[in-house]
Design a protein around this motif. Structure first.
Motif, mmCIF file in Angstrom:
data_model
loop_
_atom_site.group_PDB
_atom_site.id
_atom_site.type_symbol
_atom_site.label_atom_id
_atom_site.label_comp_id
_atom_site.label_asym_id
_atom_site.label_seq_id
_atom_site.Cartn_x
_atom_site.Cartn_y
_atom_site.Cartn_z
ATOM 1 N N HIS A 10 90.678 -30.178 -62.464
ATOM 2 C CA HIS A 10 90.771 -30.320 -61.003
ATOM 3 C C HIS A 10 90.311 -31.706 -60.589
ATOM 4 O O HIS A 10 89.244 -32.158 -61.010
ATOM 5 N N GLN A 268 94.917 -25.752 -63.073
ATOM 6 C CA GLN A 268 94.560 -26.510 -61.882
ATOM 7 C C GLN A 268 94.934 -25.696 -60.644
ATOM 8 O O GLN A 268 96.103 -25.638 -60.260
ATOM 9 N N SER A 271 95.503 -25.948 -53.594
ATOM 10 C CA SER A 271 95.128 -25.472 -52.265
ATOM 11 C C SER A 271 95.915 -26.255 -51.221
ATOM 12 O O SER A 271 96.352 -27.378 -51.477
ATOM 13 N N ALA A 279 89.480 -23.471 -54.542
ATOM 14 C CA ALA A 279 89.752 -23.464 -55.977
ATOM 15 C C ALA A 279 88.874 -22.440 -56.683
ATOM 16 O O ALA A 279 89.344 -21.676 -57.543
#
Length: 292
Positions: A10, A268, A271, A279
């Motif tokens: 991320h 990953q 959003s 997340a």
């Protein structure tokens, strides 16, 4: 090194405020994810320093850089940072190196030419520095998409870290790497069952990558065309790159990568807005379906 089969990639692990990242890292580890992956991009923290922060914030999880640009520091500096983290956190650090992309490299004042030769020379420089890293203790992975870089990952590294790829690419990468090299694909996911909403989130994410030639050329090799790249990406392309649906559907895509030859899949969660809390919520929902 035990990374488990699933980890978390991320960008906010490399961009969000440090205290927020520390809390998120500890929570991700507690959920059972085996590795955390940061990156190097405009606006991100220095990747080796950030990896140290993530390692210090956790107790067991591995931490990988996916990836450190070879244009960001010379080979001797990278060798020293690699050895330092390997010594400080035995069996928990993965070094990911990549040639990045022409627009990002030129933005740093470098000229992006002959990326394969540049990576070979960089690896020569690291090896010449003789970093004291025990064999297998802190694996060296290369960002690789096309066959020649995958071959270099096989011959000069412990494996490859792939990004923006479907399971079909994972199968091809495994064929090139052979059975004894690590293969770590990233997989973007959205826990959202409404097709229109899920694809809207996916297209927002994909827009950054659909202007980068390295990704487009790789997708062309997989059978996608310029029509698939237009208007934010065709449904066919979106569905191939981003796994969406309920938790079981998303977990199914992870299993597809593993069945195709991946050792570890770095998911990953996407959003609508950059948000580590969202997340984390998706990661909590996915953990049981992933068997964590």
């Amino acid at each position: 090194m035990d990374t488990g089969h699933v980890g978390v990639w991320h960008p906010l692990l490399s961009k969000a405020p440090v205290q927020q990242v520390r809390r998120a890292a500890a929570e991700i580890e507690e959920l059972g994810y085996g590795a955390l992956w940061g990156n190097e991009a405009p606006g991100s923290k220095e990747p080796f320093v950030n990896a140290a922060l993530l390692l210090a914030a956790t107790e067991r999880a591995a931490v990988g850089i996916g990836i450190a640009s070879i244009w960001g520091r010379d080979a001797t500096a990278t060798a020293a940072a690699w050895a330092t983290l390997a010594e400080a956190f035995p069996g928990r650090f993965l070094l990911g190196l990549g040639v990045s992309h022409s627009p990002l490299v030129s933005g740093r004042g470098h000229t992006y030419i002959k990326p394969l030769a540049a990576m070979r020379a960089y690896l020569d420089g690291i090896d010449a520095a003789k970093p004291e890293v025990p064999q297998g203790d802190a694996p060296r992975l290369l960002a690789a998409l096309k066959p020649k870089m995958l071959e270099l990952s096989r011959d000069r590294a412990e494996g490859a870290h792939t990004y923006f790829v479907p399971p079909e690419h994972t199968a091809l990468a495994r064929q090139i790497l052979g059975p004894d090299r690590l293969l770590v694909p990233e997989q973007a996911v959205v826990v959202e069952t409404d097709p229109a909403r899920a694809r809207e989130i996916a297209r927002t994410y994909m827009s950054y990558y659909l202007v980068l030639p390295n990704y487009l050329n790789n997708l062309r090799d997989l059978g996608f065309t310029d029509d698939d790249f237009a208007d934010g990406g065709s449904d066919r392309l979106v569905d191939a790159i981003v796994a969406w649906g309920d938790a079981e559907a998303v977990a199914g895509r992870v299993r597809d990568h593993l069945a195709a030859g991946a050792d570890h899949v770095a998911i990953q969660p996407l959003s609508p807005l950059p948000d580590l809390d969202d997340a984390l919520a998706q990661l909590k929902t996915l953990a049981p379906a992933l068997g964590l």
